[in-house]
Scaffold this active site. Structure first.
Site, short mmCIF file in Angstrom:
data_model
loop_
_atom_site.label_atom_id
_atom_site.label_comp_id
_atom_site.label_asym_id
_atom_site.label_seq_id
_atom_site.Cartn_x
_atom_site.Cartn_y
_atom_site.Cartn_z
N GLY A 168 49.45 43.45 15.32
CA GLY A 168 49.00 42.19 15.90
C GLY A 168 49.62 41.80 17.21
O GLY A 168 49.60 40.62 17.58
N CYS A 169 50.19 42.76 17.97
CA CYS A 169 50.79 42.46 19.27
C CYS A 169 49.86 42.93 20.39
O CYS A 169 49.22 43.98 20.27
CB CYS A 169 52.15 43.13 19.41
SG CYS A 169 53.44 42.41 18.39
N LEU A 170 49.79 42.18 21.49
CA LEU A 170 49.00 42.59 22.63
C LEU A 170 49.57 43.86 23.25
O LEU A 170 48.84 44.73 23.70
CB LEU A 170 48.96 41.47 23.67
CG LEU A 170 48.30 40.15 23.23
CD1 LEU A 170 48.39 39.12 24.34
CD2 LEU A 170 46.85 40.38 22.83
#
Length: 314
Positions: free
Chosen positions: A119-121
């Protein structure tokens, strides 16, 4: 003759207006000068703090609540307090980038899918191990984005050496106290929370490995409920005081779009779990922690209903 009279009247009116202007009381120049001198005599530091406070209060949105979180471990408290003292957002941003440059390089062999933060850019990896005492957790981390790497450095530096129990008590709202939330987009906000959740999971993993004997080998015959067993095994990392996992797949059999583990047809579960680590967490953060621990297991089922509570909520 008419024009001559009109000219005389206009000229007389102009003279009268000029006399009135000259005779009216003027504001002394010295008063204006003294006011200006007083404004310059204010201490620069006090003026700077006032400006910074005004900027913070006029910020349109904040990604975290203003509530001050629980006491932080000493290392993290020093970092947060340092950022808090910086009155300018640009200075905080530069300091975060500086932390990124000081983060020790992470061994490439540790940059695996198992250590990847979901869920990290940016791509973020975090690994954990126990220190020589067998109590403190040591973290390593890296990211391909400099701002995200600065956040990783802050967490790695601030949490390394803490026990697994101390790490479970960390609440992400401390980012508001530091002022760094002003530099976080909603996407980075979610990524930051996922970093904390992953580090909590890693801390529990290495703590269990160091204190709990290895689990007995699996029976030779394949399990008839592999998804149930997998979920229960992973959630054991939370050290729940009570846990109930109900397979409700039969209630959704034949529903359009329902997916399940091909070997067993397990697709829908209802989870009721009570853990001490949930103390002080919001419902959203409890669910995020559970999803992070389950990882790719969530991709193998269709739905998981969660009721997560702390002992004090019973």
């Amino acid at each position: 003759r008419f024009w001559a009279i009109l000219y005389c009247n206009v000229k007389m009116g102009a003279i009268i207006l000029l006399l009135l202007a000259l005779l009216s009381p003027a504001r002394p120049f010295s008063t204006t000068y003294r006011a200006y001198s007083l404004s310059l005599s204010r201490p620069f530091a006090a003026t700077s703090v006032s400006c910074a406070s005004s900027l913070r209060s006029s910020s349109p949105t904040r990604l975290f609540s203003e509530t001050r979180d629980a006491p932080l471990p000493d290392g993290l408290e020093r970092l947060v307090a340092g950022f808090e003292r910086m009155g300018d957002e640009k200075i905080r941003y530069k300091q975060l980038l500086f932390l990124a440059t000081k983060l020790p390089a992470m061994d490439e062999s540790l940059k695996t899918d198992a250590n990847k933060v979901p869920g990290c850019l940016s791509t973020v990896h975090v690994s954990a191990s126990l220190d020589g005492s067998g109590e403190g957790v040591l973290f390593e981390g890296d990211s391909d984005g400099m701002l995200t790497k600065g956040l990783v450095a802050m967490l790695v530096t601030g949490l390394s050496g803490c026990t697994a129990e101390e790490i479970q008590g960390i609440d992400g709202t401390f980012i508001t106290r530091s002022g760094l939330d002003q530099s976080l987009t909603p996407g980075r906000n979610n990524g930051f929370l996922n970093m904390i959740a992953t580090m909590k999971e890693k801390a529990l993993e290495v703590s269990d490995e160091g204190h709990i004997p290895s689990a007995p080998s699996a029976p030779s015959s394949p399990s008839k409920t592999p998804m149930y067993d997998e979920i229960m095994a992973k959630l054991a990392l939370l050290k729940p005081t009570s846990i109930d996992l109900e397979d409700q797949s039969d209630q959704h059999a034949g529903h359009g779009g329902a997916k399940g583990w091909a070997e067993s047809g397990e697709s829908h579960f209802k989870l009721v779990v009570v853990c001490e680590v949930f103390e002080g967490m919001s419902t959203l953060k409890k669910h995020q922690l559970i999803y992070t621990i389950l990882g790719d297991t969530m991709d193998k089922i269709h739905a998981l209903s969660i009721e997560a509570k702390a002992p004090s909520q019973l």
